[in-house]
Design a protein around this motif. Sequence first.
Motif, PDB file in Angstrom:
ATOM      1  N   ARG A  32       7.200   7.916 -73.117  1.00 25.92           N
ATOM      2  CA  ARG A  32       6.316   7.697 -72.019  1.00 25.92           C
ATOM      3  C   ARG A  32       6.127   6.477 -71.129  1.00 25.92           C
ATOM      4  O   ARG A  32       6.035   6.450 -69.818  1.00 25.92           O
ATOM      5  CB  ARG A  32       4.782   7.570 -72.926  1.00 25.92           C
ATOM      6  CG  ARG A  32       4.645   8.905 -73.636  1.00 25.92           C
ATOM      7  CD  ARG A  32       3.178   8.749 -74.542  1.00 25.92           C
ATOM      8  NE  ARG A  32       1.953   8.364 -73.751  1.00 25.92           N
ATOM      9  CZ  ARG A  32       1.152   9.223 -73.072  1.00 25.92           C
ATOM     10  NH1 ARG A  32       1.335  10.617 -73.408  1.00 25.92           N
ATOM     11  NH2 ARG A  32       0.121   9.034 -72.534  1.00 25.92           N
ATOM     12  N   VAL A  33       6.699   5.262 -71.595  1.00 25.59           N
ATOM     13  CA  VAL A  33       7.177   4.169 -70.717  1.00 25.59           C
ATOM     14  C   VAL A  33       8.118   4.350 -69.963  1.00 25.59           C
ATOM     15  O   VAL A  33       7.864   3.978 -68.837  1.00 25.59           O
ATOM     16  CB  VAL A  33       7.174   2.943 -71.869  1.00 25.59           C
ATOM     17  CG1 VAL A  33       7.811   1.736 -71.077  1.00 25.59           C
ATOM     18  CG2 VAL A  33       6.136   2.372 -72.564  1.00 25.59           C
ATOM     19  N   ALA A  34       9.233   5.098 -70.284  1.00 25.88           N
ATOM     20  CA  ALA A  34      10.346   5.361 -69.361  1.00 25.88           C
ATOM     21  C   ALA A  34       9.801   6.337 -68.218  1.00 25.88           C
ATOM     22  O   ALA A  34       9.857   6.268 -67.025  1.00 25.88           O
ATOM     23  CB  ALA A  34      11.354   6.118 -70.085  1.00 25.88           C
ATOM     24  N   LEU A  35       8.893   7.324 -68.487  1.00 29.82           N
ATOM     25  CA  LEU A  35       8.269   8.367 -67.453  1.00 29.82           C
ATOM     26  C   LEU A  35       7.557   7.263 -66.435  1.00 29.82           C
ATOM     27  O   LEU A  35       7.772   7.660 -65.315  1.00 29.82           O
ATOM     28  CB  LEU A  35       7.610   9.190 -68.131  1.00 29.82           C
ATOM     29  CG  LEU A  35       8.196  10.224 -69.015  1.00 29.82           C
ATOM     30  CD1 LEU A  35       6.903  11.278 -69.721  1.00 29.82           C
ATOM     31  CD2 LEU A  35       8.766  11.360 -67.936  1.00 29.82           C
ATOM     32  N   LYS A  36       6.574   6.500 -66.909  1.00 31.77           N
ATOM     33  CA  LYS A  36       5.823   5.837 -66.271  1.00 31.77           C
ATOM     34  C   LYS A  36       6.581   4.940 -65.218  1.00 31.77           C
ATOM     35  O   LYS A  36       6.464   4.580 -64.045  1.00 31.77           O
ATOM     36  CB  LYS A  36       4.779   5.056 -66.954  1.00 31.77           C
ATOM     37  CG  LYS A  36       3.690   5.994 -67.465  1.00 31.77           C
ATOM     38  CD  LYS A  36       2.878   5.137 -68.492  1.00 31.77           C
ATOM     39  CE  LYS A  36       1.688   6.026 -69.097  1.00 31.77           C
ATOM     40  NZ  LYS A  36       0.737   5.129 -70.155  1.00 31.77           N
ATOM     41  N   THR A  37       7.493   4.080 -65.957  1.00 28.72           N
ATOM     42  CA  THR A  37       8.439   3.243 -65.060  1.00 28.72           C
ATOM     43  C   THR A  37       9.369   3.815 -64.215  1.00 28.72           C
ATOM     44  O   THR A  37       9.166   3.264 -63.030  1.00 28.72           O
ATOM     45  CB  THR A  37       9.253   2.303 -66.268  1.00 28.72           C
ATOM     46  OG1 THR A  37       8.477   1.746 -67.394  1.00 28.72           O
ATOM     47  CG2 THR A  37      10.078   1.287 -65.447  1.00 28.72           C
ATOM     48  N   GLY A  38       9.809   5.172 -64.580  1.00 30.05           N
ATOM     49  CA  GLY A  38      10.525   5.774 -63.464  1.00 30.05           C
ATOM     50  C   GLY A  38       9.563   6.023 -62.347  1.00 30.05           C
ATOM     51  O   GLY A  38      10.112   5.726 -61.115  1.00 30.05           O
ATOM     52  N   GLY A  81       5.570  12.810 -59.391  1.00 25.28           N
ATOM     53  CA  GLY A  81       4.083  12.219 -59.741  1.00 25.28           C
ATOM     54  C   GLY A  81       3.625  13.343 -60.606  1.00 25.28           C
ATOM     55  O   GLY A  81       3.106  13.170 -61.581  1.00 25.28           O
ATOM     56  N   ILE A  82       3.597  14.532 -60.110  1.00 13.25           N
ATOM     57  CA  ILE A  82       3.005  15.633 -60.736  1.00 13.25           C
ATOM     58  C   ILE A  82       3.860  15.868 -62.062  1.00 13.25           C
ATOM     59  O   ILE A  82       2.976  16.048 -63.122  1.00 13.25           O
ATOM     60  CB  ILE A  82       2.951  16.859 -59.877  1.00 13.25           C
ATOM     61  CG1 ILE A  82       1.979  16.955 -58.765  1.00 13.25           C
ATOM     62  CG2 ILE A  82       2.777  18.314 -60.638  1.00 13.25           C
ATOM     63  CD1 ILE A  82       2.174  17.759 -57.622  1.00 13.25           C
ATOM     64  N   VAL A  83       4.977  15.876 -61.943  1.00 16.14           N
ATOM     65  CA  VAL A  83       5.758  16.115 -63.238  1.00 16.14           C
ATOM     66  C   VAL A  83       5.652  14.915 -64.545  1.00 16.14           C
ATOM     67  O   VAL A  83       5.431  15.209 -65.551  1.00 16.14           O
ATOM     68  CB  VAL A  83       7.273  16.121 -62.959  1.00 16.14           C
ATOM     69  CG1 VAL A  83       8.232  16.145 -64.105  1.00 16.14           C
ATOM     70  CG2 VAL A  83       7.809  17.373 -61.822  1.00 16.14           C
ATOM     71  N   THR A  84       5.526  13.828 -63.841  1.00 16.81           N
ATOM     72  CA  THR A  84       5.052  12.624 -64.633  1.00 16.81           C
ATOM     73  C   THR A  84       3.780  12.998 -65.409  1.00 16.81           C
ATOM     74  O   THR A  84       3.590  12.884 -66.796  1.00 16.81           O
ATOM     75  CB  THR A  84       4.995  11.514 -64.076  1.00 16.81           C
ATOM     76  OG1 THR A  84       6.352  11.252 -63.554  1.00 16.81           O
ATOM     77  CG2 THR A  84       4.717  10.201 -64.747  1.00 16.81           C
ATOM     78  N   ILE A  85       2.866  13.459 -64.703  1.00 20.47           N
ATOM     79  CA  ILE A  85       1.468  13.624 -65.282  1.00 20.47           C
ATOM     80  C   ILE A  85       1.636  14.509 -66.128  1.00 20.47           C
ATOM     81  O   ILE A  85       0.742  14.574 -67.299  1.00 20.47           O
ATOM     82  CB  ILE A  85       0.393  13.864 -63.943  1.00 20.47           C
ATOM     83  CG1 ILE A  85       0.203  12.555 -63.362  1.00 20.47           C
ATOM     84  CG2 ILE A  85      -1.114  14.258 -64.494  1.00 20.47           C
ATOM     85  CD1 ILE A  85      -0.677  12.631 -62.156  1.00 20.47           C
ATOM     86  N   VAL A  86       2.003  15.856 -65.632  1.00 17.85           N
ATOM     87  CA  VAL A  86       2.281  16.968 -66.516  1.00 17.85           C
ATOM     88  C   VAL A  86       2.828  16.691 -68.224  1.00 17.85           C
ATOM     89  O   VAL A  86       2.365  17.094 -69.166  1.00 17.85           O
ATOM     90  CB  VAL A  86       2.809  18.179 -66.021  1.00 17.85           C
ATOM     91  CG1 VAL A  86       3.409  19.360 -67.031  1.00 17.85           C
ATOM     92  CG2 VAL A  86       1.980  18.645 -64.797  1.00 17.85           C
ATOM     93  N   LYS A  87       3.953  15.837 -67.898  1.00 13.87           N
ATOM     94  CA  LYS A  87       4.697  15.424 -69.236  1.00 13.87           C
ATOM     95  C   LYS A  87       3.653  14.369 -69.969  1.00 13.87           C
ATOM     96  O   LYS A  87       3.983  14.381 -71.362  1.00 13.87           O
ATOM     97  CB  LYS A  87       5.974  14.809 -68.829  1.00 13.87           C
ATOM     98  CG  LYS A  87       7.025  15.968 -68.359  1.00 13.87           C
ATOM     99  CD  LYS A  87       8.347  15.087 -68.259  1.00 13.87           C
ATOM    100  CE  LYS A  87       9.481  16.111 -67.941  1.00 13.87           C
ATOM    101  NZ  LYS A  87      10.859  15.535 -67.816  1.00 13.87           N
ATOM    102  N   LEU A  88       3.026  13.608 -69.517  1.00  6.34           N
ATOM    103  CA  LEU A  88       2.178  12.825 -70.129  1.00  6.34           C
ATOM    104  C   LEU A  88       1.024  13.388 -70.807  1.00  6.34           C
ATOM    105  O   LEU A  88       0.391  13.168 -71.878  1.00  6.34           O
ATOM    106  CB  LEU A  88       1.804  11.536 -69.261  1.00  6.34           C
ATOM    107  CG  LEU A  88       2.750  10.459 -68.769  1.00  6.34           C
ATOM    108  CD1 LEU A  88       2.245   9.335 -67.918  1.00  6.34           C
ATOM    109  CD2 LEU A  88       3.488   9.827 -70.079  1.00  6.34           C
TER     110      LEU A  88
END
Length: 109
Positions: A32-38, A81-88
Amino acid sequence: MNDWTATPAPAATTTASAASIDASLLRRARRRVALKTGFFIHALVFTLVNLGLFTLNQAIGGRPWSHFPLGGWGIALAIHGIVTIVKLTGDGWRDRLLATEVARLRSQA
């Protein structure tokens, strides 16, 4: 005690299980941190580069062109951003879906 038995679990199993859960949580937290940081790094680079392009466009003069890379890259950033939100928000979705299916199949049996 385990949910499926009336006898208490051995201490070694409980400790190993707790370590496994901690390792699993740590792995999920790192993901999750990697997704947000990326995403945040992508947004920062997008902002800095496009500010530089806009400044360059203003300094050179002529027809404005800096909005073209801004628009194209902006679409890519929005998709990121959409991909990040969906994954989170989808974290654990498969586990919930599996539990629902198991419960449905048990009720049919």
